[in-house]
Design a protein around this motif. Structure first.
Motif, PDB file in Angstrom:
ATOM      1  N   SER A 312       0.824  -1.209   0.000  1.00  0.00           N
ATOM      2  CA  SER A 312       0.000   0.000   0.000  1.00  0.00           C
ATOM      3  C   SER A 312       0.859   1.261   0.000  1.00  0.00           C
ATOM      4  O   SER A 312       0.561   2.232  -0.703  1.00  0.00           O
ATOM      5  CB  SER A 312      -0.940   0.000   1.205  1.00  0.00           C
ATOM      6  N   LEU A 313       1.934   1.263   0.777  1.00  0.00           N
ATOM      7  CA  LEU A 313       2.829   2.418   0.794  1.00  0.00           C
ATOM      8  C   LEU A 313       3.496   2.612  -0.567  1.00  0.00           C
ATOM      9  O   LEU A 313       3.650   3.744  -1.041  1.00  0.00           O
ATOM     10  CB  LEU A 313       3.897   2.246   1.881  1.00  0.00           C
ATOM     11  N   ILE A 316       1.036   4.231  -3.079  1.00  0.00           N
ATOM     12  CA  ILE A 316       0.875   5.664  -2.833  1.00  0.00           C
ATOM     13  C   ILE A 316       2.109   6.421  -3.303  1.00  0.00           C
ATOM     14  O   ILE A 316       2.012   7.500  -3.896  1.00  0.00           O
ATOM     15  CB  ILE A 316       0.610   5.922  -1.341  1.00  0.00           C
ATOM     16  N   LEU A 319       2.116   7.021  -7.115  1.00  0.00           N
ATOM     17  CA  LEU A 319       1.233   8.126  -7.510  1.00  0.00           C
ATOM     18  C   LEU A 319       1.875   9.473  -7.182  1.00  0.00           C
ATOM     19  O   LEU A 319       1.848  10.406  -8.001  1.00  0.00           O
ATOM     20  CB  LEU A 319      -0.111   7.993  -6.799  1.00  0.00           C
ATOM     21  N   GLY A 320       2.459   9.565  -6.007  1.00  0.00           N
ATOM     22  CA  GLY A 320       3.094  10.813  -5.597  1.00  0.00           C
ATOM     23  C   GLY A 320       4.275  11.183  -6.463  1.00  0.00           C
ATOM     24  O   GLY A 320       4.478  12.367  -6.789  1.00  0.00           O
ATOM     25  N   PHE A 351       7.702  10.841  -1.345  1.00  0.00           N
ATOM     26  CA  PHE A 351       7.100   9.797  -2.169  1.00  0.00           C
ATOM     27  C   PHE A 351       8.083   8.714  -2.605  1.00  0.00           C
ATOM     28  O   PHE A 351       7.755   7.532  -2.572  1.00  0.00           O
ATOM     29  CB  PHE A 351       6.432  10.437  -3.391  1.00  0.00           C
TER      30      PHE A 351
END
Length: 444
Positions: A312-313, A316, A319-320, A351
């Motif tokens: 999950s990290l 994210i 995307l960042g 990110f």
């Protein structure tokens, strides 16, 4: 076993993992220092010293091409040292890779230039860069596995992130070395000043070898060795049983590797160009600041992955990274040093580190112990070919063709989407038993 004995054993194991993690951090810091000073020199001086007969754009492209050779060597190093790491042991490979890297880096520091020996100079530079790539290709897997395989359950993300911290630490050392030389007259810097960080590397390598000689082999591999269950040809078994995991891991790593080298190597030549106007010292100071924050954020993200999961990290973070590329280049084009520092730190320490911190444990957890060095190394280093090897080269070519940095940001965004898809296809590995003899998790 009594309560006191259990307490003593827990204390001993904690002490051991801290020593191993510290040794992994120090060793990888030295390896990455060696690898990164080449990237800084490739942006600042190598075009003029080793490719002087070319126009500035072509010279820069050729300089970054030799930089990219190291990335093509990394999967080779991962395969070779992964084979022996799964057959002989992790510790011996760490000593071999550090020695190889140190000698190659020192040799670059005393290498004659094009003006002195002609075309042989860039040829030898390319060969030495290839050797550097072999060393770092074999280094990462061994350092990560020593930390992860020594780590207690529920702490693999945190301790696995320690060798990952060697990346910003090495970047800090390499840029600090060049920042100290930034006040030199250009003539002196190009004549001999750039050689100092390369020659000094031999001292760091000697320190790293002393530290690595004192650590113990990982308990996971020691068990495999004791039971005589080593794979005969690890790379063959990896592709036979874990091909999908290797390919997806390589694809997931592309954005981190490509974006990282755009942020720490290409950005130096871009931001110091006459039409942008930042000084060499200003850009290196920004890199030092963001790298220092990244050094602290990587273990924080690694520890968080022990609680919420690695996947999950990472998603994210992908995307960042895709969005932050537009902010970084916008701030540079606007000539805002503060904006550049803020957006660069957000991209690198926020990110990018969000994915890079947890990935060491995750890539180790994808493979069983007897194949782990080969599998993790091939997944990681395979992504480096299409990541860091092409990132700076594509960036130079895109800007030359379009005249706008937004084309580079779009390229980063495309890589982020590709890596997002690959990571999404993998399952989270936080809860797996890394001592299992059977293949572990695969794709979702």
């Amino acid at each position: 076993m009594s309560q006191a004995q259990r307490t003593d054993e827990t204390a001993r194991q904690t002490s051991d993992i801290k020593k191993v993690a510290a040794a992994s951090l120090i060793g990888t810091t030295i390896e990455w220092y060696d690898f990164f000073i080449y990237g800084t020199a490739a942006a600042l001086v190598f075009p003029a010293l080793f490719f002087p007969s070319q126009d500035p754009v072509t010279g820069t492209l050729l300089s970054f091409a030799t930089f990219g050779v190291g990335f093509f060597a990394r999967p080779v190093g991962g395969a070779v040292f992964g084979h022996f790491g799964d057959r002989i042991g992790r510790k011996s490979m760490l000593i071999a890779t550090l020695t190889m890297m140190g000698l190659a880096t020192f040799a670059i520091g005393i290498l004659p230039t094009y003006a002195q020996i002609g075309v042989l100079a860039p040829v030898l530079l390319t060969v030495l860069r290839f050797i550097q790539g072999l060393g770092v290709g074999g280094e990462w897997g061994g350092a990560v596995l020593m930390a992860v395989e020594h780590a207690p359950p529920g702490r693999r993300g945190f301790y696995g992130s320690w060798p990952q911290m060697g990346v910003p630490a090495g970047l800090i050392l390499s840029n600090a070395a060049f920042l100290l030389l930034a006040a030199m007259p250009d003539e002196s810097f190009e004549a001999w000043g750039w050689r100092i960080p390369f020659v000094f590397s031999i001292v760091l390598v000697a320190v790293g070898l002393v530290i690595r000689l004192k650590i113990m082999e990982s308990p996971g591999f020691a068990k495999v060795k004791a039971e005589k269950t080593e794979a005969k040809v690890p790379i063959v078994e990896v592709f036979k049983h874990h091909a999908k995991q290797v390919l997806l891991a390589a694809g997931a790593f592309i954005i981190i590797n490509s974006y990282f080298y755009i942020l720490v190597s290409y950005i130096i030549s871009y931001a110091t160009a006459p039409d942008v106007g930042f000084s060499r010292g200003e850009v290196i100071a920004v890199l030092l600041f963001s790298s220092a924050v990244t050094f602290l954020s990587i273990p924080a993200w690694g520890a968080l992955s022990d609680r919420v999961g690695r996947r999950s990290l990472y998603l994210i973070g992908c995307l960042g990274m895709g969005v932050s590329a537009f902010l970084v280049f916008w701030s540079v084009d606007a000539g805002s040093l503060l904006g550049f520092a803020v957006t660069h730190t957000l991209a690198l320490a926020g990110f990018l580190a969000m994915g890079y911190g947890p990935m060491a444990a995750m890539y180790a957890e994808l493979f069983s112990t007897r194949l782990r060095y080969s599998g993790a190394s091939l997944g990681y280093q395979g992504g480096a070919i299409f990541g860091g090897a092409l990132g700076p080269i594509v960036s130079v070519a895109l800007f030359d063709a379009t005249g706008t940095s937004m084309s580079i940001a779009i390229y980063v965004c495309a890589m982020a989407i590709l890596s997002f898809v690959c990571m999404y296809a993998l399952t989270d590995t936080r809860s797996v038993d890394i001592d299992a003899d059977t293949p572990l998790v695969g794709s979702a």
